[in-house]
Scaffold this active site. Structure first.
Site, mmCIF file in Angstrom:
data_model
loop_
_atom_site.group_PDB
_atom_site.id
_atom_site.type_symbol
_atom_site.label_atom_id
_atom_site.label_comp_id
_atom_site.label_asym_id
_atom_site.label_seq_id
_atom_site.Cartn_x
_atom_site.Cartn_y
_atom_site.Cartn_z
ATOM 1 N N ILE A 225 -5.961 21.865 -32.032
ATOM 2 C CA ILE A 225 -5.712 22.825 -30.909
ATOM 3 C C ILE A 225 -6.816 23.733 -30.781
ATOM 4 O O ILE A 225 -7.066 24.292 -31.680
ATOM 5 C CB ILE A 225 -4.305 23.403 -31.185
ATOM 6 C CG1 ILE A 225 -3.114 22.251 -31.528
ATOM 7 C CG2 ILE A 225 -4.038 24.493 -30.288
ATOM 8 C CD1 ILE A 225 -1.947 23.141 -32.044
ATOM 9 N N ARG A 226 -7.508 23.533 -29.642
ATOM 10 C CA ARG A 226 -8.810 24.425 -29.552
ATOM 11 C C ARG A 226 -9.398 24.431 -30.836
ATOM 12 O O ARG A 226 -9.790 25.471 -31.397
ATOM 13 C CB ARG A 226 -8.355 25.862 -28.963
ATOM 14 C CG ARG A 226 -7.708 25.890 -27.584
ATOM 15 C CD ARG A 226 -7.308 27.052 -26.983
ATOM 16 N NE ARG A 226 -8.196 28.314 -27.570
ATOM 17 C CZ ARG A 226 -9.004 28.685 -26.801
ATOM 18 N NH1 ARG A 226 -9.732 27.975 -25.829
ATOM 19 N NH2 ARG A 226 -9.735 29.587 -26.973
ATOM 20 N N HIS B 180 -4.154 20.369 -37.881
ATOM 21 C CA HIS B 180 -3.124 21.250 -38.248
ATOM 22 C C HIS B 180 -2.104 20.207 -39.009
ATOM 23 O O HIS B 180 -1.287 19.878 -38.409
ATOM 24 C CB HIS B 180 -2.498 21.745 -37.044
ATOM 25 C CG HIS B 180 -3.111 22.952 -36.500
ATOM 26 N ND1 HIS B 180 -2.848 24.219 -36.808
ATOM 27 C CD2 HIS B 180 -4.331 23.023 -35.526
ATOM 28 C CE1 HIS B 180 -3.712 24.970 -36.063
ATOM 29 N NE2 HIS B 180 -4.256 24.487 -35.483
ATOM 30 N N GLY C 237 -4.531 30.141 -35.448
ATOM 31 C CA GLY C 237 -4.152 31.214 -34.593
ATOM 32 C C GLY C 237 -5.662 31.429 -33.892
ATOM 33 O O GLY C 237 -6.095 30.641 -33.299
ATOM 34 N N GLU C 238 -5.968 32.789 -33.828
ATOM 35 C CA GLU C 238 -7.054 33.015 -33.356
ATOM 36 C C GLU C 238 -8.019 33.706 -34.260
ATOM 37 O O GLU C 238 -7.289 34.983 -34.650
ATOM 38 C CB GLU C 238 -6.736 33.772 -31.982
ATOM 39 C CG GLU C 238 -7.823 34.145 -30.996
ATOM 40 C CD GLU C 238 -8.560 33.012 -30.182
ATOM 41 O OE1 GLU C 238 -7.537 31.923 -30.197
ATOM 42 O OE2 GLU C 238 -9.712 32.683 -30.266
ATOM 43 N N SER C 239 -9.137 33.292 -34.565
ATOM 44 C CA SER C 239 -9.787 33.831 -35.880
ATOM 45 C C SER C 239 -10.354 35.235 -35.506
ATOM 46 O O SER C 239 -10.137 36.237 -36.701
ATOM 47 C CB SER C 239 -11.073 33.015 -36.223
ATOM 48 O OG SER C 239 -11.880 32.493 -35.058
ATOM 49 N N GLU D 98 0.298 21.102 -40.714
ATOM 50 C CA GLU D 98 1.671 21.629 -40.662
ATOM 51 C C GLU D 98 2.347 21.314 -39.415
ATOM 52 O O GLU D 98 3.573 21.596 -39.442
ATOM 53 C CB GLU D 98 1.460 23.043 -40.965
ATOM 54 C CG GLU D 98 1.181 23.869 -39.778
ATOM 55 C CD GLU D 98 -0.231 23.985 -39.198
ATOM 56 O OE1 GLU D 98 -0.934 23.158 -40.015
ATOM 57 O OE2 GLU D 98 -0.812 24.530 -38.609
ATOM 58 N N ARG E 227 -16.942 27.208 -32.913
ATOM 59 C CA ARG E 227 -15.570 27.557 -32.517
ATOM 60 C C ARG E 227 -15.067 26.449 -31.304
ATOM 61 O O ARG E 227 -16.071 26.593 -30.634
ATOM 62 C CB ARG E 227 -15.254 28.987 -32.405
ATOM 63 C CG ARG E 227 -15.327 29.688 -33.404
ATOM 64 C CD ARG E 227 -14.791 31.211 -33.136
ATOM 65 N NE ARG E 227 -13.722 31.409 -32.529
ATOM 66 C CZ ARG E 227 -13.461 32.482 -31.900
ATOM 67 N NH1 ARG E 227 -14.278 33.517 -31.729
ATOM 68 N NH2 ARG E 227 -12.334 32.710 -31.327
ATOM 69 N N CYS F 1 -8.088 25.339 -39.515
ATOM 70 C CA CYS F 1 -8.219 25.750 -37.977
ATOM 71 C C CYS F 1 -8.798 27.214 -37.954
ATOM 72 O O CYS F 1 -10.055 27.402 -38.511
ATOM 73 C CB CYS F 1 -7.062 25.421 -36.694
ATOM 74 S SG CYS F 1 -7.811 25.350 -35.264
HETATM 75 N N1 GLN Z 1 -9.767 28.463 -31.102
HETATM 76 C C1 GLN Z 1 -9.330 29.225 -32.316
HETATM 77 C C2 GLN Z 1 -10.243 30.321 -32.781
HETATM 78 O O1 GLN Z 1 -11.450 29.844 -32.521
HETATM 79 C C3 GLN Z 1 -8.679 28.297 -33.378
HETATM 80 C C4 GLN Z 1 -7.538 27.580 -32.933
HETATM 81 C C5 GLN Z 1 -6.545 27.148 -33.817
HETATM 82 O O2 GLN Z 1 -6.345 27.888 -34.955
HETATM 83 N N2 GLN Z 1 -5.632 26.323 -33.701
HETATM 84 O O3 GLN Z 1 -10.177 30.945 -33.664
#
Ligand code: GLN
Length: 214
Positions: free
Chosen positions: A145-146, A181, A58-60, A183, A116, A90
């Site tokens: 993913i990112r 990921h 997600g977004e940390s 999952e 990150r 992630c």
């Molecule tokens: N870019 C997100 C972060 O810095 C992590 C991306 C992800 O969990 N797929 O939190």
């Protein structure tokens, strides 16, 4: 979805999935396939009775704020530090790190330094394949993913996978992290590995209980 009272039902391990944001349903699906009961963790009391927990992607920054807002941060940190098996994918990896480049850490539980969005904007999402012997002899599909990468491990953490010269998975005692990921693929190898960590801890705890009773 089992209720809190049903957590230990049928002797299967019960693994919580932090469900404040991110890929929750996908982890549930993978865990069900390896024969684990799941609970969505949305408040502190959902942590009670868990045998393990997954911190999803997600977004940390957002998940870190929500953990505090929902009063889960402290009890979660205490549980992890007292040995609850945890698997961070992630953003979950970032949440567990003791060091984040240019930022303050969140749970600060694991001896890793992370960067990150390390793969840059152009290629911030991609798939790769590699054999990670700790997980399996067969190649795994890796979805980034990112994604962050782990700049270095120190103290008690050790590298589990290095992909193209960057650390993408690490382990320290009860903590497992991947920058990719699992999952999001149909391969349940990594969830199976984590479930084995959970079962090993359950066995340990039963051993300790038996000693106390003797
Ligand atoms: N870019 C997100 C972060 O810095 C992590 C991306 C992800 O969990 N797929 O939190």
């Amino acid at each position: 979805m089992p209720t809190a009272a049903g957590k230990t039902e049928n002797g299967k391990p019960v693994v919580g999935i932090l469900a404040l944001q991110g890929s929750v349903a996908e982890h549930e699906r993978a865990l069900k396939r390896v024969g684990v009961n799941t609970v969505r963790v949305l408040k502190a009391e959902h942590l009670d009775g868990l045998d393990g927990i997954i911190l999803p992607g997600g977004e940390s920054t957002t998940i870190g704020k929500l953990l505090k807002l929902f009063d889960i941060f402290e009890p979660l940190k205490v549980k992890i530090e007292s040995g609850l098996p945890v698997f961070g994918t992630c953003a979950g990896l970032i949440l567990l790190a003791k060091e984040i480049e240019g930022e303050q850490p969140h749970l600060a539980a694991m001896d890793i330094r992370v960067r990150r969005n390390a793969y840059g904007r152009q290629i911030d999402s991609f798939c790769s394949r590699a054999v990670i012997p700790e997980f399996s002899g067969a190649p795994l599909e890796l979805v980034f993913i990112r994604a962050p990468w782990i700049e270095k491990v120190f103290g008690k953490a050790r590298v589990v996978a290095e992909i193209d010269g960057h650390i993408a998975a690490a382990r320290q005692d009860n903590m497992l992290v991947t920058s990719f990921h699992p999952e999001l693929t149909s391969d349940i190898t990594v969830h199976q590995y984590f479930t084995d960590m959970v079962k090993a801890r359950m066995k340990d705890m039963r051993g300790k209980d038996a000693e106390t009773e003797a």
